[in-house]
Design a protein around this motif. Structure first.
Motif, PDB file in Angstrom:
ATOM      1  N   UNK A  50      29.092  63.531 125.922  1.00  0.00           N
ATOM      2  CA  UNK A  50      27.438  63.559 125.933  1.00  0.00           C
ATOM      3  C   UNK A  50      26.381  64.463 124.631  1.00  0.00           C
ATOM      4  N   UNK A  51      27.425  64.675 123.967  1.00  0.00           N
ATOM      5  CA  UNK A  51      26.381  65.166 122.645  1.00  0.00           C
ATOM      6  C   UNK A  51      26.300  64.272 121.396  1.00  0.00           C
ATOM      7  N   UNK A  52      27.834  63.315 121.455  1.00  0.00           N
ATOM      8  CA  UNK A  52      27.899  62.288 120.579  1.00  0.00           C
ATOM      9  C   UNK A  52      27.940  61.013 120.716  1.00  0.00           C
ATOM     10  N   UNK A  53      26.883  61.019 121.771  1.00  0.00           N
ATOM     11  CA  UNK A  53      27.348  59.653 122.321  1.00  0.00           C
ATOM     12  C   UNK A  53      27.668  58.009 121.372  1.00  0.00           C
ATOM     13  N   UNK A  54      26.827  58.276 120.322  1.00  0.00           N
ATOM     14  CA  UNK A  54      27.220  57.395 119.194  1.00  0.00           C
ATOM     15  C   UNK A  54      27.620  57.733 118.349  1.00  0.00           C
ATOM     16  N   UNK A  55      28.867  58.312 118.707  1.00  0.00           N
ATOM     17  CA  UNK A  55      29.604  58.601 117.483  1.00  0.00           C
ATOM     18  C   UNK A  55      30.949  58.765 118.239  1.00  0.00           C
ATOM     19  N   UNK A  75      18.404  66.615 126.450  1.00  0.00           N
ATOM     20  CA  UNK A  75      17.513  66.442 125.022  1.00  0.00           C
ATOM     21  C   UNK A  75      17.562  67.826 124.215  1.00  0.00           C
ATOM     22  N   UNK A  76      17.550  69.030 125.151  1.00  0.00           N
ATOM     23  CA  UNK A  76      17.384  70.242 125.228  1.00  0.00           C
ATOM     24  C   UNK A  76      19.050  70.539 123.928  1.00  0.00           C
ATOM     25  N   UNK A  77      20.160  70.369 124.154  1.00  0.00           N
ATOM     26  CA  UNK A  77      21.044  70.700 123.860  1.00  0.00           C
ATOM     27  C   UNK A  77      21.686  69.443 123.002  1.00  0.00           C
ATOM     28  N   UNK A  78      20.686  68.639 122.707  1.00  0.00           N
ATOM     29  CA  UNK A  78      21.301  67.707 121.198  1.00  0.00           C
ATOM     30  C   UNK A  78      20.206  68.401 120.451  1.00  0.00           C
ATOM     31  N   UNK A  79      18.809  69.186 120.187  1.00  0.00           N
ATOM     32  CA  UNK A  79      18.105  69.824 120.049  1.00  0.00           C
ATOM     33  C   UNK A  79      18.787  71.062 119.504  1.00  0.00           C
ATOM     34  N   UNK A  80      19.813  71.652 119.944  1.00  0.00           N
ATOM     35  CA  UNK A  80      20.486  72.563 119.769  1.00  0.00           C
ATOM     36  C   UNK A  80      21.364  72.925 119.369  1.00  0.00           C
ATOM     37  N   UNK A  81      22.144  71.136 119.186  1.00  0.00           N
ATOM     38  CA  UNK A  81      23.203  70.578 117.824  1.00  0.00           C
ATOM     39  C   UNK A  81      23.055  71.083 116.984  1.00  0.00           C
ATOM     40  N   UNK A  82      21.536  70.035 117.008  1.00  0.00           N
ATOM     41  CA  UNK A  82      21.151  69.630 115.888  1.00  0.00           C
ATOM     42  C   UNK A  82      20.854  70.747 114.756  1.00  0.00           C
ATOM     43  N   UNK A  83      20.031  72.096 115.578  1.00  0.00           N
ATOM     44  CA  UNK A  83      19.975  73.117 114.646  1.00  0.00           C
ATOM     45  C   UNK A  83      21.337  73.808 114.338  1.00  0.00           C
ATOM     46  N   UNK A  84      21.831  73.703 115.259  1.00  0.00           N
ATOM     47  CA  UNK A  84      23.737  74.656 114.239  1.00  0.00           C
ATOM     48  C   UNK A  84      23.894  73.965 112.939  1.00  0.00           C
ATOM     49  N   UNK A  85      23.609  72.773 112.884  1.00  0.00           N
ATOM     50  CA  UNK A  85      23.681  72.385 111.356  1.00  0.00           C
ATOM     51  C   UNK A  85      23.313  73.101 110.332  1.00  0.00           C
ATOM     52  N   UNK A  86      22.128  73.865 110.385  1.00  0.00           N
ATOM     53  CA  UNK A  86      21.815  74.296 109.852  1.00  0.00           C
ATOM     54  C   UNK A  86      22.215  75.208 108.362  1.00  0.00           C
ATOM     55  N   UNK A  87      22.304  74.490 106.441  1.00  0.00           N
ATOM     56  CA  UNK A  87      23.730  75.573 105.896  1.00  0.00           C
ATOM     57  C   UNK A  87      22.931  76.706 106.516  1.00  0.00           C
ATOM     58  N   UNK A  88      21.830  76.862 106.222  1.00  0.00           N
ATOM     59  CA  UNK A  88      22.308  78.796 106.775  1.00  0.00           C
ATOM     60  C   UNK A  88      22.091  80.036 107.777  1.00  0.00           C
ATOM     61  N   UNK A 119      28.425  77.232 115.145  1.00  0.00           N
ATOM     62  CA  UNK A 119      29.565  76.895 116.500  1.00  0.00           C
ATOM     63  C   UNK A 119      28.621  76.675 117.387  1.00  0.00           C
ATOM     64  N   UNK A 120      28.419  75.543 117.573  1.00  0.00           N
ATOM     65  CA  UNK A 120      27.495  75.013 119.529  1.00  0.00           C
ATOM     66  C   UNK A 120      28.707  75.381 120.369  1.00  0.00           C
ATOM     67  N   UNK A 121      29.900  75.041 120.372  1.00  0.00           N
ATOM     68  CA  UNK A 121      30.559  74.899 121.619  1.00  0.00           C
ATOM     69  C   UNK A 121      30.953  76.467 121.647  1.00  0.00           C
ATOM     70  N   UNK A 122      31.200  77.109 120.635  1.00  0.00           N
ATOM     71  CA  UNK A 122      31.781  78.712 120.526  1.00  0.00           C
ATOM     72  C   UNK A 122      30.496  79.717 120.931  1.00  0.00           C
ATOM     73  N   UNK A 123      29.169  79.320 120.652  1.00  0.00           N
ATOM     74  CA  UNK A 123      27.964  80.163 121.469  1.00  0.00           C
ATOM     75  C   UNK A 123      27.948  80.264 123.241  1.00  0.00           C
ATOM     76  N   UNK A 124      27.957  78.676 123.138  1.00  0.00           N
ATOM     77  CA  UNK A 124      27.995  78.602 124.575  1.00  0.00           C
ATOM     78  C   UNK A 124      29.040  78.919 125.177  1.00  0.00           C
ATOM     79  N   UNK A 125      30.558  78.873 125.039  1.00  0.00           N
ATOM     80  CA  UNK A 125      31.240  79.634 125.615  1.00  0.00           C
ATOM     81  C   UNK A 125      31.229  81.263 125.798  1.00  0.00           C
TER      82      UNK A 125
END
Length: 245
Positions: free
Chosen positions: A137-142, A186-199, A203-209
């Motif tokens: 669901x989160x990484x459909x192309x990978x 769609x929202x999940x993908x946006x949140x995951x994308x923002x989780x990779x911000x360098x500063x 951690x998307x999954x850990x925050x979710x838990x």
């Protein structure tokens, strides 16, 4: 000290006489007056308190009634309080709605607790399928190269094997993550994308838990009652807990 004394005297003396006086003045019991005055969560919350602190055993037990016995419980309450169904036709409907919410909340907590207590089991095929579903669901192309892999860090897990991250929330944490990712993709993908911000990354999954733990704690402490009593007109279910998450 003063507050404790007031609560003691109010609960044991003043409350009884105030209720008696108001009944003489209005011709209605406390439950009827609540239905006439309040709506939504305020109504259910006050009905629950009135039943809980009543000296009448029938009323006290009403807060513990199971859903299958709600109708009979309403009839028993009306008999105890001498409420004529012809004069107050709405009482039965309102009381049933409140008792369904009260009993439903208690059952919801038991259901959530039951799922939370189940640890993630890598030997359980359903658990494994659910985990792989989250990845897809989160990484459909990978494509995930291996079940145990550093790739899990891409969606916010800390270790190479996600099962070690669920800890106290058990399979409930995974179910919540999948629910959000599946219903709000769609929202999940946006949140995951923002989780990779360098500063400002996280951690998307850990925050979710962690959010699962927060939602569970609110449910357990009964702080979630007002929200569910307002949001759900009938019986709150696991679906409503997922929506709150």
């Amino acid at each position: 000290m003063f507050i404790s004394l007031w609560e003691f005297f109010y609960g044991h003396f003043f409350r009884f006489w105030m209720k008696w006086l108001l009944r003489q003045m209005t011709g209605k019991c406390e439950l009827q007056r609540i239905f006439d005055t309040y709506v939504g969560a305020q109504r259910t919350h006050r009905i629950e308190n009135s039943l809980t602190y009543s000296k009448n055993k029938v009323l006290q037990k009403a807060t513990l009634v199971v859903q299958s016995e709600v109708d009979r419980c309403v009839v028993d309450i009306m008999k105890e309080k001498n409420i004529n169904p012809e004069k107050d036709a709405s009482f039965k409907i309102c009381m049933k709605a409140c008792l369904l919410q009260i009993s439903g909340y208690k059952q919801l907590y038991l259901d959530v607790e039951s799922v939370r207590k189940k640890p993630y089991d890598s030997d359980n095929l359903q658990h494994e399928k659910l985990l792989l579903k989250l990845w897809n669901l989160l990484m459909p192309t990978k494509k995930l190269k291996a079940r145990i892999s550093k790739q899990w860090a891409d969606i916010g897990f800390q270790g190479d094997d996600p099962k070690t991250d669920f800890r106290g929330m058990g399979i409930l944490g995974l179910i919540n993550l999948v629910y959000f990712s599946e219903n709000y993709t769609s929202e999940a993908h946006q949140i995951l994308l923002r989780s990779n911000h360098p500063k400002l990354g996280y951690s998307y999954a850990i925050v979710g838990i962690n959010l699962t733990e927060m939602a569970y704690s609110l449910l357990k402490s009964e702080a979630l009652k007002f929200h569910l009593y307002n949001f759900v007109p009938g019986i709150p279910t696991m679906e409503h807990f997922h929506q709150f998450y």
